[in-house]
Motif scaffolding. Structure first.
Motif, PDB file in Angstrom:
ATOM      1  N   SER A 108       1.064  -1.368  -0.272  1.00 46.67           N
ATOM      2  CA  SER A 108       0.022  -0.040   0.287  1.00 46.67           C
ATOM      3  C   SER A 108       1.207   1.354   0.204  1.00 46.67           C
ATOM      4  CB  SER A 108      -0.977  -0.385   1.224  1.00 46.67           C
ATOM      5  OG  SER A 108      -0.004   0.086   2.529  1.00 46.67           O
ATOM      6  N   GLY A 109       2.060   1.280   1.078  1.00 45.95           N
ATOM      7  CA  GLY A 109       2.820   2.316   0.697  1.00 45.95           C
ATOM      8  C   GLY A 109       1.822   4.050   0.880  1.00 45.95           C
ATOM      9  N   THR A 110       1.077   3.266   2.272  1.00 50.13           N
ATOM     10  CA  THR A 110       0.512   4.676   2.528  1.00 50.13           C
ATOM     11  C   THR A 110       1.328   5.722   3.425  1.00 50.13           C
ATOM     12  OG1 THR A 110      -1.643   2.974   2.885  1.00 50.13           O
ATOM     13  CG2 THR A 110      -1.428   5.119   3.695  1.00 50.13           C
ATOM     14  N   PHE A 111       1.967   5.169   3.982  1.00 55.34           N
ATOM     15  CA  PHE A 111       3.447   6.278   4.706  1.00 55.34           C
ATOM     16  C   PHE A 111       3.371   7.539   3.382  1.00 55.34           C
ATOM     17  CE2 PHE A 111       5.777   4.004   3.633  1.00 55.34           C
ATOM     18  CZ  PHE A 111       7.570   4.303   3.342  1.00 55.34           C
ATOM     19  N   PHE A 112       4.136   6.654   2.319  1.00 55.14           N
ATOM     20  CA  PHE A 112       4.936   7.851   1.181  1.00 55.14           C
ATOM     21  C   PHE A 112       4.191   8.647   0.959  1.00 55.14           C
ATOM     22  CE2 PHE A 112       7.047   7.914  -2.673  1.00 55.14           C
ATOM     23  CZ  PHE A 112       8.286   7.126  -2.726  1.00 55.14           C
ATOM     24  N   ALA A 113       2.866   8.754   0.861  1.00 55.31           N
ATOM     25  CA  ALA A 113       1.931  10.178   0.612  1.00 55.31           C
ATOM     26  C   ALA A 113       1.276  10.532   1.481  1.00 55.31           C
ATOM     27  CB  ALA A 113       0.890   9.721  -0.385  1.00 55.31           C
ATOM     28  N   GLN A 114       1.542   9.741   3.085  1.00 52.92           N
ATOM     29  CA  GLN A 114       1.053  10.809   3.716  1.00 52.92           C
ATOM     30  C   GLN A 114       1.817  11.345   4.301  1.00 52.92           C
ATOM     31  OE1 GLN A 114      -0.872   7.588   5.990  1.00 52.92           O
ATOM     32  NE2 GLN A 114      -2.903   8.202   5.406  1.00 52.92           N
ATOM     33  N   THR A 115       3.211  11.213   5.064  1.00 52.11           N
ATOM     34  CA  THR A 115       4.307  12.300   5.323  1.00 52.11           C
ATOM     35  C   THR A 115       4.838  12.928   3.940  1.00 52.11           C
ATOM     36  OG1 THR A 115       5.752  10.132   4.444  1.00 52.11           O
ATOM     37  CG2 THR A 115       4.962   9.938   6.250  1.00 52.11           C
ATOM     38  N   LYS A 161      -6.327   0.354   2.370  1.00 50.73           N
ATOM     39  CA  LYS A 161      -5.196   1.245   1.673  1.00 50.73           C
ATOM     40  C   LYS A 161      -4.874   0.847   1.143  1.00 50.73           C
ATOM     41  CE  LYS A 161      -2.102   0.398   5.733  1.00 50.73           C
ATOM     42  NZ  LYS A 161      -1.320  -0.734   6.279  1.00 50.73           N
ATOM     43  N   ILE A 162      -4.741   0.020   0.299  1.00 50.72           N
ATOM     44  CA  ILE A 162      -4.173   0.179  -1.011  1.00 50.72           C
ATOM     45  C   ILE A 162      -5.071   1.431  -2.143  1.00 50.72           C
ATOM     46  CG2 ILE A 162      -3.427  -1.075  -3.689  1.00 50.72           C
ATOM     47  CD1 ILE A 162      -3.053  -3.699  -1.688  1.00 50.72           C
ATOM     48  N   ARG A 163      -6.223   1.082  -1.889  1.00 48.85           N
ATOM     49  CA  ARG A 163      -7.227   1.852  -2.670  1.00 48.85           C
ATOM     50  C   ARG A 163      -6.922   3.599  -2.315  1.00 48.85           C
ATOM     51  NH1 ARG A 163     -11.020  -2.305  -1.073  1.00 48.85           N
ATOM     52  NH2 ARG A 163     -11.275  -3.924  -3.310  1.00 48.85           N
ATOM     53  N   ALA A 164      -7.180   3.277  -1.511  1.00 51.78           N
ATOM     54  CA  ALA A 164      -6.576   4.745  -0.217  1.00 51.78           C
ATOM     55  C   ALA A 164      -4.384   5.741  -0.558  1.00 51.78           C
ATOM     56  CB  ALA A 164      -6.629   5.107   0.919  1.00 51.78           C
ATOM     57  N   SER A 165      -4.284   5.145  -0.920  1.00 51.94           N
ATOM     58  CA  SER A 165      -2.736   5.232  -1.372  1.00 51.94           C
ATOM     59  C   SER A 165      -2.379   5.861  -3.105  1.00 51.94           C
ATOM     60  CB  SER A 165      -1.758   4.215  -1.010  1.00 51.94           C
ATOM     61  OG  SER A 165      -0.696   4.962  -0.988  1.00 51.94           O
ATOM     62  N   LEU A 166      -3.494   4.452  -3.313  1.00 51.22           N
ATOM     63  CA  LEU A 166      -3.537   4.932  -5.495  1.00 51.22           C
ATOM     64  C   LEU A 166      -4.167   6.164  -5.177  1.00 51.22           C
ATOM     65  CD1 LEU A 166      -4.497   1.307  -6.511  1.00 51.22           C
ATOM     66  CD2 LEU A 166      -1.861   2.515  -7.038  1.00 51.22           C
ATOM     67  N   THR A 167      -5.139   6.701  -4.613  1.00 44.01           N
ATOM     68  CA  THR A 167      -5.455   7.831  -5.172  1.00 44.01           C
ATOM     69  C   THR A 167      -5.598   9.185  -4.849  1.00 44.01           C
ATOM     70  OG1 THR A 167      -5.898   8.351  -2.303  1.00 44.01           O
ATOM     71  CG2 THR A 167      -7.515   7.539  -3.991  1.00 44.01           C
ATOM     72  N   TYR A 168      -3.407   8.768  -3.763  1.00 46.31           N
ATOM     73  CA  TYR A 168      -2.488   9.978  -3.817  1.00 46.31           C
ATOM     74  C   TYR A 168      -1.954  10.230  -5.861  1.00 46.31           C
ATOM     75  CZ  TYR A 168      -2.672  10.624   0.725  1.00 46.31           C
ATOM     76  OH  TYR A 168      -3.828  10.961   1.830  1.00 46.31           O
ATOM     77  N   TYR A 169      -2.384   8.900  -6.572  1.00 47.11           N
ATOM     78  CA  TYR A 169      -1.529   9.036  -7.706  1.00 47.11           C
ATOM     79  C   TYR A 169      -1.972   9.281  -9.349  1.00 47.11           C
ATOM     80  CZ  TYR A 169       1.760   7.810  -4.053  1.00 47.11           C
ATOM     81  OH  TYR A 169       2.622   8.191  -2.728  1.00 47.11           O
ATOM     82  N   ARG A 170      -3.272   9.695  -8.593  1.00 52.28           N
ATOM     83  CA  ARG A 170      -4.108   9.680 -10.263  1.00 52.28           C
ATOM     84  C   ARG A 170      -4.037  10.291 -11.093  1.00 52.28           C
ATOM     85  NH1 ARG A 170      -9.461   8.662  -9.801  1.00 52.28           N
ATOM     86  NH2 ARG A 170     -10.540   8.324  -7.612  1.00 52.28           N
TER      87      ARG A 170
END
Length: 256
Positions: A108-115, A161-170
């Motif tokens: 998911s790499g969620t932190f990568f975008a959230q930070t 979490k993966i779906r949420a993370s991908l929203t940053y990279y549309r």
């Protein structure tokens, strides 16, 4: 110049003055070490202990000169107890300083975008400067993400979490030099490559990646750890499928 010593000081957040105090030497002496002078054995030992690294990492000239030199100790330039302890500034500087390629392999790499909420823009800027950007996330509809979610005890939460993370990279798939793919493979490590720097986040069964150690590798030899892990990225990337974001408000499968 001893770039390894300089890099480790920066990673550990230790000033030359602090290292001098730990080694009981004048700060000017540490300045000479940074300029390339090899310290006395006692000072090498204390400095390495203080910085939590091997002596041969800071002063590779001390390696045996006969036979093929080992590369692991030279490649490993930093260790962190867990991914969460890596300074945010380090993630930013590696991304901003990349000249040729940025490769990311995660679930998911969620932190990568959230930070760093501006990560997509920054990646697009690097791509515009000629950097090849490749991001590989877990397929939220895949078997691997489902298995990993069960192992971590979070069930379908990982897919969410993966779906949420991908929203940053549309916006990224439409940018020249940027590619985003989804993989459905067992992931033993999360990988973050910035040119010759590789941040390796091993996965421990049942634990989230953020709670696991992180190793900082630098490429020095095609037969070393760095290239082995880089090749594993290429293998996963080759079998991953390109991700095309659905229009906002129209994501029936949640792959946004």
């Amino acid at each position: 110049m001893n770039e390894r010593l300089r890099s480790v000081l920066a990673q550990r957040g230790v000033s030359p003055e602090s290292l001098a105090a730990a080694c009981e030497v004048d700060p000017k002496t540490v300045g000479r070490w940074l300029s390339g002078r090899v310290p006395h054995p006692r000072h090498r030992f204390v400095a390495a202990q203080h910085l939590r690294v091997e002596e041969t990492l800071l002063w590779p000239v001390l390696r045996p000169r006969t036979g093929r030199p080992p590369t692991v100790g030279i490649e490993l330039v930093g260790t962190y107890a867990n991914r969460a302890s890596v300074p945010r500034e380090m993630w930013l500087s590696l991304l901003q300083e990349a000249k040729t390629q940025i490769d990311v392999l995660v679930f998911s790499g969620t932190f990568f975008a959230q930070t760093n909420p501006h990560v997509a823009r920054m990646l697009a800027e690097r791509a515009a400067a000629g950097v090849r950007v490749r991001l590989c996330f877990g397929d939220p509809m895949g078997k691997a993400a489902a298995v990993r979610g069960r192992e971590e005890g979070i069930g379908d939460t990982l897919a969410a979490k993966i779906r949420a993370s991908l929203t940053y990279y549309r916006s990224l798939p439409a940018k020249a030099g940027c590619e985003v793919r989804l993989h459905d493979t067992t992931l033993y490590n999360s990988l973050f490559r910035y040119d010759g720097d590789l941040l390796l986040n091993p996965h421990v069964w049942g634990q989230p990646a953020s709670a696991n150690p992180l190793l900082h590798l630098k490429r020095v030899d095609p037969m070393g750890w760095f290239d082995n892990y880089a090749q594993s990225f290429e293998a996963v990337w080759g079998s991953a499928k390109p991700w095309t974001p659905e229009p906002e408000g129209n994501t029936p499968h949640g792959q946004d």
